[in-house]
Write a protein that holds these residues in place. Structure first.
Motif, PDB file in Angstrom:
ATOM      1  N   ALA A 570      39.445  39.502  46.157  1.00  0.00           N
ATOM      2  CA  ALA A 570      39.036  40.880  46.992  1.00  0.00           C
ATOM      3  C   ALA A 570      38.319  41.561  46.011  1.00  0.00           C
ATOM      4  O   ALA A 570      37.690  42.711  46.530  1.00  0.00           O
ATOM      5  N   LEU A 571      38.200  41.203  44.869  1.00  0.00           N
ATOM      6  CA  LEU A 571      37.232  41.982  43.934  1.00  0.00           C
ATOM      7  C   LEU A 571      36.653  41.314  42.708  1.00  0.00           C
ATOM      8  O   LEU A 571      37.353  40.329  42.469  1.00  0.00           O
ATOM      9  N   VAL A 572      35.613  41.640  42.293  1.00  0.00           N
ATOM     10  CA  VAL A 572      34.962  40.909  41.129  1.00  0.00           C
ATOM     11  C   VAL A 572      34.575  42.327  40.129  1.00  0.00           C
ATOM     12  O   VAL A 572      34.001  43.228  40.617  1.00  0.00           O
ATOM     13  N   GLN A 573      35.014  42.021  39.047  1.00  0.00           N
ATOM     14  CA  GLN A 573      34.778  43.212  37.849  1.00  0.00           C
ATOM     15  C   GLN A 573      33.856  42.839  36.753  1.00  0.00           C
ATOM     16  O   GLN A 573      34.090  41.835  36.211  1.00  0.00           O
ATOM     17  N   ASN A 574      32.733  43.366  37.012  1.00  0.00           N
ATOM     18  CA  ASN A 574      31.426  43.064  36.142  1.00  0.00           C
ATOM     19  C   ASN A 574      31.124  44.199  35.396  1.00  0.00           C
ATOM     20  O   ASN A 574      31.238  45.510  35.737  1.00  0.00           O
ATOM     21  N   GLU A 575      30.216  43.852  34.100  1.00  0.00           N
ATOM     22  CA  GLU A 575      29.636  45.016  33.611  1.00  0.00           C
ATOM     23  C   GLU A 575      28.543  45.775  34.493  1.00  0.00           C
ATOM     24  O   GLU A 575      27.644  44.983  35.107  1.00  0.00           O
ATOM     25  N   ILE A 576      28.550  47.019  34.568  1.00  0.00           N
ATOM     26  CA  ILE A 576      27.651  47.758  35.464  1.00  0.00           C
ATOM     27  C   ILE A 576      27.451  49.114  34.893  1.00  0.00           C
ATOM     28  O   ILE A 576      28.472  50.035  34.611  1.00  0.00           O
ATOM     29  N   HIS A 577      26.438  49.485  34.511  1.00  0.00           N
ATOM     30  CA  HIS A 577      26.047  51.070  34.058  1.00  0.00           C
ATOM     31  C   HIS A 577      24.509  51.090  34.069  1.00  0.00           C
ATOM     32  O   HIS A 577      23.963  50.096  34.408  1.00  0.00           O
ATOM     33  N   PRO A 578      23.934  52.335  34.029  1.00  0.00           N
ATOM     34  CA  PRO A 578      22.608  52.482  34.334  1.00  0.00           C
ATOM     35  C   PRO A 578      21.581  51.744  33.570  1.00  0.00           C
ATOM     36  O   PRO A 578      20.381  51.270  33.969  1.00  0.00           O
ATOM     37  N   GLU A 582      22.758  45.176  37.420  1.00  0.00           N
ATOM     38  CA  GLU A 582      23.109  43.819  38.311  1.00  0.00           C
ATOM     39  C   GLU A 582      22.743  44.132  39.638  1.00  0.00           C
ATOM     40  O   GLU A 582      23.559  44.142  40.539  1.00  0.00           O
ATOM     41  N   ASN A 583      21.624  44.642  39.898  1.00  0.00           N
ATOM     42  CA  ASN A 583      21.153  44.957  41.209  1.00  0.00           C
ATOM     43  C   ASN A 583      20.893  43.710  42.067  1.00  0.00           C
ATOM     44  O   ASN A 583      20.879  43.809  43.495  1.00  0.00           O
ATOM     45  N   ASP A 584      20.808  42.746  41.662  1.00  0.00           N
ATOM     46  CA  ASP A 584      21.044  41.270  42.376  1.00  0.00           C
ATOM     47  C   ASP A 584      22.333  40.786  43.018  1.00  0.00           C
ATOM     48  O   ASP A 584      22.606  40.245  43.945  1.00  0.00           O
ATOM     49  N   VAL A 585      23.094  41.168  41.779  1.00  0.00           N
ATOM     50  CA  VAL A 585      24.525  40.600  41.972  1.00  0.00           C
ATOM     51  C   VAL A 585      25.311  41.282  42.757  1.00  0.00           C
ATOM     52  O   VAL A 585      26.042  40.832  43.674  1.00  0.00           O
ATOM     53  N   ILE A 586      25.398  42.663  42.452  1.00  0.00           N
ATOM     54  CA  ILE A 586      26.268  43.700  43.445  1.00  0.00           C
ATOM     55  C   ILE A 586      26.046  43.476  45.073  1.00  0.00           C
ATOM     56  O   ILE A 586      27.303  43.214  45.400  1.00  0.00           O
ATOM     57  N   PRO A 587      24.677  43.479  45.627  1.00  0.00           N
ATOM     58  CA  PRO A 587      24.743  43.132  46.976  1.00  0.00           C
ATOM     59  C   PRO A 587      25.188  41.623  47.511  1.00  0.00           C
ATOM     60  O   PRO A 587      25.800  41.717  48.543  1.00  0.00           O
ATOM     61  N   TYR A 588      25.112  40.756  46.611  1.00  0.00           N
ATOM     62  CA  TYR A 588      25.596  39.487  46.875  1.00  0.00           C
ATOM     63  C   TYR A 588      26.965  39.425  47.133  1.00  0.00           C
ATOM     64  O   TYR A 588      27.522  39.012  48.096  1.00  0.00           O
ATOM     65  N   ILE A 589      27.687  40.204  45.964  1.00  0.00           N
ATOM     66  CA  ILE A 589      29.115  40.166  46.013  1.00  0.00           C
ATOM     67  C   ILE A 589      29.636  40.854  47.379  1.00  0.00           C
ATOM     68  O   ILE A 589      30.446  40.614  47.972  1.00  0.00           O
ATOM     69  N   GLN A 590      29.042  42.086  47.407  1.00  0.00           N
ATOM     70  CA  GLN A 590      29.465  42.945  48.442  1.00  0.00           C
ATOM     71  C   GLN A 590      29.259  42.293  49.939  1.00  0.00           C
ATOM     72  O   GLN A 590      30.149  42.529  50.980  1.00  0.00           O
ATOM     73  N   ASP A 591      28.067  41.411  50.102  1.00  0.00           N
ATOM     74  CA  ASP A 591      28.032  40.759  51.358  1.00  0.00           C
ATOM     75  C   ASP A 591      29.095  39.844  51.662  1.00  0.00           C
ATOM     76  O   ASP A 591      29.370  39.324  52.821  1.00  0.00           O
ATOM     77  N   ILE A 594      33.587  41.376  49.252  1.00  0.00           N
ATOM     78  CA  ILE A 594      34.273  41.415  48.085  1.00  0.00           C
ATOM     79  C   ILE A 594      34.023  42.682  47.632  1.00  0.00           C
ATOM     80  O   ILE A 594      32.627  43.084  47.299  1.00  0.00           O
ATOM     81  N   VAL A 595      34.877  43.463  46.946  1.00  0.00           N
ATOM     82  CA  VAL A 595      34.525  44.709  46.230  1.00  0.00           C
ATOM     83  C   VAL A 595      34.067  44.693  44.905  1.00  0.00           C
ATOM     84  O   VAL A 595      34.520  43.808  44.352  1.00  0.00           O
ATOM     85  N   VAL A 596      33.091  45.536  44.324  1.00  0.00           N
ATOM     86  CA  VAL A 596      32.712  45.179  43.069  1.00  0.00           C
ATOM     87  C   VAL A 596      33.342  46.404  42.363  1.00  0.00           C
ATOM     88  O   VAL A 596      33.252  47.489  42.614  1.00  0.00           O
ATOM     89  N   GLN A 597      33.654  45.996  41.149  1.00  0.00           N
ATOM     90  CA  GLN A 597      34.238  47.099  40.206  1.00  0.00           C
ATOM     91  C   GLN A 597      33.269  47.019  38.892  1.00  0.00           C
ATOM     92  O   GLN A 597      33.148  45.791  38.374  1.00  0.00           O
ATOM     93  N   GLY A 598      32.972  48.053  38.307  1.00  0.00           N
ATOM     94  CA  GLY A 598      32.086  48.047  37.212  1.00  0.00           C
ATOM     95  C   GLY A 598      33.036  48.479  35.771  1.00  0.00           C
ATOM     96  O   GLY A 598      33.598  49.217  35.653  1.00  0.00           O
TER      97      GLY A 598
END
Ligand code: NAP
Length: 684
Positions: A570-578, A582-591, A594-598
């Motif tokens: 339901a969710l993937v938690q990865n390192e994300i900050h400005p 992870e601009n390639d990874v986030i849309p892939y997971i969301q598509d 799956i919800v992305v959590q940073g």
């Protein structure tokens, strides 16, 4: 004593005279402690006497008559229903259990407050096992606890399979509905299930549910549910036939059948495939069959009514670039002339390729539509988009319009939550507890809960699950929160924890001591990650974990992992900050739905100074009159990334919740997007 036996006899006799079996409540009232089995009291044909305490013009009268006639609820005696009496959790479990035709439960969960062999014990076991009504922490079910209105609606929603609901509840007191109940109440409202229960459009979520209200709720649910089923297509029907040796194709076939209200048929081999059969390049059974175009593995049983179907969706995996030969067997077993066939396949990497045209040759008289490949874990909404794009006979698209259920996980900024693909709702801002220990941890979690935070992230590796559990329990007591109000995530770690997953998962549950955990993640990929995830899947089945997820999984890791598990995370938690976006990874997971959590939303300890002091970010913060931290957290939310900033400072904790009274413009979002340096602040 004699008087008790006599009154029990009369009660049982009266029950058998009424149209329905005795309710749990009346058996309980008449026979507490006798171990009488309500299911044995069968209905008779005599008309039931009216309930003297249900006026014919009462708003719930029709509902009570309906539930009585259906055998779902009956009176406390043959002539009384007591519509104003509150309903306990065990009673609601019993009613729903009966609505499900009283299935038996093997290996039932044991609750210290549930009496074995009592009128409710099967129902309670069934409810807990299916997750319709969960037990509390500490091994109790709350057998005699009253059920609040929001609990009752949520329980019915779960019973209904957590149907997707969108929009905001229109009741005037929607703001006082607990986060976990929002989707359920919305669903109930939209489907007319609350009809009659709302006074001045108030739902009164914390009020205890009364028997008359339960009857009304069930009446509207059952009658609307039945009436909302689309009529079968006037001519011809749709079949979804599929073969799934490893359960990858199965969920997709189920989505298609559900979306189109089609019949589902599994192509089952007479001789099932073993793991060894499926091992590639071993000259095993699958290798040999795929190398032999004439191979026709036998199918167990056959479909008697193929003539009834006009349209057939045909699902299969790709083996060595082709459909498994059992699909050829299937196509050659029936006369498919004039039928429309829509192939779809699941494959990690190969397209549908020539499997499509080769199969068409075996059913040349059929109208063959172009097929499509789907990755494992494809969401229902993707399947729905695909179906909508097909050139199908008209009546199918009409049916489809009635159904649309799941959609892409969209953040609801009013409820501050997102509905996960597991059906549960999760808050979109929370507290991270990495590096919080002892009293600091307890105080920080309690401070967060007092500030309205309802999502807490911990992990076995943080060594603070006991403190988190303690803080949640204390906050529930002190703030009047319920367990379902709070969403707790924990994680199991690679190495020995994933090598012994059942033990590690149970240890997390024990340390947290909250009855169940809302979500469990695998902390990192590991050689035992699939095994560990499969163990978590079993805990989901047992209702001890509600949703599953992964942490530190990227595109390649997901591509390899997803085909091997049954429950899509339901969710993937990865390192994300400005500075690491992870601009390639986030849309892939969301598509994938799956919800992305940073994690490290503020850059992580040791890096926050530079990030919070960044000129671009502080400039935007100044323009909005908020802090840099709030700008970064809001930027995440607008990218549909859930935030879990860590803090032990109550002011920061509160500040980190105030993210909903301002919005970043597209230009501001673009400016922050331009700060990406691909600069990871931790190794994983
Ligand atoms: P973070 O949230 O990026 O930063 C935490 C730091 O920011 C703390 O020093 C905190 O100090 C400060 N801070 C918080 N709010 C602030 C505010 N409003 N203004 C100024 N400073 C503020 O880093 P993190 O806590 O390490 O990471 C967040 C969470 O992600 C963790 O707690 C953990 O739950 C999770 N995580 C997961 C993984 C994984 O592998 N899955 C890895 C790392 C972290 P104060 O205490 O003074 O507020």
């Amino acid at each position: 004593m004699k008087k008790h036996v006599l009154s029990l006899f009369i009660a049982v006799w009266l029950c058998t005279l009424t149209m329905t079996s005795c309710s749990a409540a009346e058996i309980s009232a008449a026979s507490s402690g006798t171990g009488l089995d309500s299911a044995k009291l069968t209905s008779e044909s005599q008309p039931a006497a009216p309930f003297l305490d249900v006026p014919v013009d009462a708003w719930y009268a029709e509902a009570i008559a309906y539930c009585r006639q259906k055998g779902i609820m009956s009176g406390t005696t043959s002539t009384t229903f007591v519509p104003e009496a509150t309903l306990t959790r065990a009673m609601l479990a019993a009613v729903l259990h009966r609505m499900s035709d009283t299935p038996t439960v093997s290996d039932p969960p044991a609750f210290t407050d549930a009496v074995a062999g009592s009128w409710y014990s099967d129902a309670v076991s069934w409810a807990a096992k299916t997750g319709v009504v969960s037990g509390y922490g500490g091994g109790t079910f709350g057998v005699n606890d009253p059920t609040t209105r929001e609990q009752a609606v949520t329980i019915l929603w779960r019973y209904a399979g957590n149907p997707e609901s969108t929009g905001t509840a229109g009741v005037s007191d929607a703001a006082s509905i607990s986060t976990w109940a929002q989707a359920a109440v919305r669903w109930a409202e939209v489907n007319g299930i609350l009809d009659g229960m709302l006074e001045n459009n108030r739902f009164d979520p914390k009020a205890n549910m009364k028997r008359g209200e339960v009857a009304s709720m069930l009446y509207h649910y059952l009658s609307n549910n039945a009436s909302s089923q689309p009529e079968p297509a006037a001519s011809g029907r749709t079949l979804v036939a599929y073969f799934s040796a490893t359960n990858t194709t199965r969920p997709l076939a189920e989505y298609v059948a559900d979306i189109l209200r089609a019949d589902l048929y599994e192509i089952v081999p007479e001789d099932p495939y073993t793991d060894a059969d499926l091992a590639y390049y071993t000259n095993g059974r699958a290798d040999r069959e795929q190398n032999d175009p004439a191979a026709r593995p036998a199918i167990s049983g056959s479909l008697e009514n193929m003539a009834d179907y006009d349209v057939i969706f045909l699902g299969y995996p790709i083996w060595h670039g082709q459909a498994p030969r059992i699909i050829s067997t299937f196509l050659e077993s029936y006369d498919l002339t004039g039928k429309t066939i829509v192939p779809f396949c699941t494959s990690h990497s190969s397209g549908i390729g020539s499997s499509d045209s080769n199969l068409h040759a075996l059913a040349s008289g059929a109208n063959w539509l172009a097929g499509r490949r789907f990755a494992s874990g494809t969401t229902r909404s993707t399947m729905e988009d695909w179906i909508n794009s097909l050139d199908l006979p008209e009546q199918l698209t009409a049916v489809d319009a009635v159904t649309s259920a799941a959609g892409k996980a969209a953040f609801n900024f009013e409820t501050k939550s997102v509905t996960l693909n597991s059906g549960y709702e999760m808050p979109i801002n929370g507290l991270g507890t990495y590096s919080l220990h002892g009293e600091t941890c307890v105080d920080s979690v309690k401070s967060a809960l007092a500030s309205g935070v309802r999502l807490i992230d911990t992990a076995s590796a943080y060594g603070n699950e006991e403190e988190v559990g303690q803080a949640v329990r204390e906050a529930m007591e002190e703030l009047g929160l319920q367990r379902e109000d709070i969403f707790v995530i924990t994680k199991i770690y690679p190495g020995s924890e994933m090598a012994n997953p059942e033990q590690s998962i149970q240890a997390c549950l024990d340390r947290l001591d909250l009855g169940y955990v809302d979500m469990m993640l695998l902390h990192h990929p590991d050689r035992n990650d699939v095994k560990a995830y499969q163990a978590m899947e079993k805990f989901v089945e047992d209702g001890k974990i509600r949703s599953l997820g992964l942490s530190n999984w990227y595109v390649k890791e997901l591509e390899e992992f997803l085909p091997q598990v049954s429950i899509t995370p339901a969710l993937v938690q990865n390192e994300i900050h400005p500075y690491y976006q992870e601009n390639d990874v986030i849309p892939y997971i969301q598509d994938l739905g799956i919800v992305v959590q940073g994690w490290y939303p503020l850059g992580g300890r040791g890096h926050t100074g530079e990030l919070l002091g960044d000129e671009v970010i502080s400039g935007i913060a100044k323009a909005h009159g908020v802090s840099s931290a709030q700008v970064i957290l809001r930027w995440n939310l607008q990218k549909s990334v859930v935030v879990i900033p860590g803090s032990s400072n109550p002011d920061h904790i509160k500040e980190n919740t105030e993210l909903y009274d301002f919005a970043l413009t597209d230009k501001e979002m673009a400016k922050i997007n331009a700060l990406d340096r691909n600069e990871k602040h931790d190794w994983y």
